[in-house]
Design a protein around this motif. Structure first.
Motif, PDB file in Angstrom:
ATOM      1  N   ILE A   7      32.305  42.475  37.983  1.00  0.00           N
ATOM      2  CA  ILE A   7      31.375  41.357  38.176  1.00  0.00           C
ATOM      3  C   ILE A   7      31.974  40.315  39.109  1.00  0.00           C
ATOM      4  CG2 ILE A   7      30.263  39.416  36.992  1.00  0.00           C
ATOM      5  CD1 ILE A   7      29.825  41.332  34.625  1.00  0.00           C
ATOM      6  N   GLU A   8      33.267  40.047  38.962  1.00  0.00           N
ATOM      7  CA  GLU A   8      33.919  39.073  39.834  1.00  0.00           C
ATOM      8  C   GLU A   8      33.948  39.545  41.285  1.00  0.00           C
ATOM      9  OE1 GLU A   8      38.228  36.853  40.243  1.00  0.00           O
ATOM     10  OE2 GLU A   8      37.659  37.757  38.326  1.00  0.00           O
ATOM     11  N   ILE A  10      31.838  41.704  42.703  1.00  0.00           N
ATOM     12  CA  ILE A  10      30.467  41.668  43.210  1.00  0.00           C
ATOM     13  C   ILE A  10      30.053  40.236  43.527  1.00  0.00           C
ATOM     14  CG2 ILE A  10      28.052  42.049  42.567  1.00  0.00           C
ATOM     15  CD1 ILE A  10      29.002  44.560  41.084  1.00  0.00           C
ATOM     16  N   GLN A  11      30.418  39.300  42.665  1.00  0.00           N
ATOM     17  CA  GLN A  11      30.110  37.895  42.907  1.00  0.00           C
ATOM     18  C   GLN A  11      30.792  37.407  44.179  1.00  0.00           C
ATOM     19  OE1 GLN A  11      31.423  35.291  39.798  1.00  0.00           O
ATOM     20  NE2 GLN A  11      30.323  33.528  40.605  1.00  0.00           N
ATOM     21  N   LEU A  12      32.035  37.796  44.390  1.00  0.00           N
ATOM     22  CA  LEU A  12      32.760  37.417  45.604  1.00  0.00           C
ATOM     23  C   LEU A  12      32.096  38.006  46.848  1.00  0.00           C
ATOM     24  CD1 LEU A  12      35.262  36.097  46.955  1.00  0.00           C
ATOM     25  CD2 LEU A  12      36.443  38.277  46.564  1.00  0.00           C
ATOM     26  N   ILE A  14      28.906  38.928  47.220  1.00  0.00           N
ATOM     27  CA  ILE A  14      27.616  38.270  47.460  1.00  0.00           C
ATOM     28  C   ILE A  14      27.826  36.878  48.037  1.00  0.00           C
ATOM     29  CG2 ILE A  14      25.586  37.294  46.306  1.00  0.00           C
ATOM     30  CD1 ILE A  14      25.685  39.731  44.428  1.00  0.00           C
ATOM     31  N   TRP A  15      28.769  36.133  47.489  1.00  0.00           N
ATOM     32  CA  TRP A  15      29.042  34.778  47.995  1.00  0.00           C
ATOM     33  C   TRP A  15      29.531  34.823  49.443  1.00  0.00           C
ATOM     34  CZ3 TRP A  15      27.587  30.149  47.272  1.00  0.00           C
ATOM     35  CH2 TRP A  15      28.293  29.089  47.822  1.00  0.00           C
ATOM     36  N   THR A  16      30.413  35.778  49.747  1.00  0.00           N
ATOM     37  CA  THR A  16      30.919  35.902  51.117  1.00  0.00           C
ATOM     38  C   THR A  16      29.787  36.238  52.078  1.00  0.00           C
ATOM     39  OG1 THR A  16      33.070  36.607  50.291  1.00  0.00           O
ATOM     40  CG2 THR A  16      32.578  37.110  52.581  1.00  0.00           C
TER      41      THR A  16
END
Length: 88
Positions: A7-8, A10-12, A14-16
């Motif tokens: 999850i971390e 994937i979150q990174l 998407i944010w990037t």
């Protein structure tokens, strides 16, 4: 690798993606709204009028923000390689 790691990551990612693509998307959105306003005020309903200015603005925006975009992607790559190196 635990679910929290996935999850971390994937979150990174998407944010990037959002941060790197943000300048180009906002520039295209601004130009699109300006052209739509111009078309509404002058009642010129030419479909192709929007494409050329958007393409030019996106290319100019990418050329000016390429270093920023590369830095964001490089930062994400360093984080991912660091996680791989330590075994997550």
């Amino acid at each position: 690798m635990a679910e929290a790691d996935v999850i971390e990551i994937i979150q990174l990612a998407i944010w990037t993606t959002l941060v790197a693509a943000g300048p180009s998307v906002f520039a295209a959105m601004f130009v699109g709204v300006a052209i739509a306003l111009f078309q509404a005020l002058t009642q010129v309903q030419e479909i192709t009028l929007t494409f050329i200015p958007k393409i030019v603005v996106i290319l100019v925006t990418i050329s000016f923000s390429a270093a920023f975009m590369g830095a964001q992607i490089g930062r994400m790559t360093e984080v991912l390689y660091g996680r791989i190196e330590t075994g997550f």
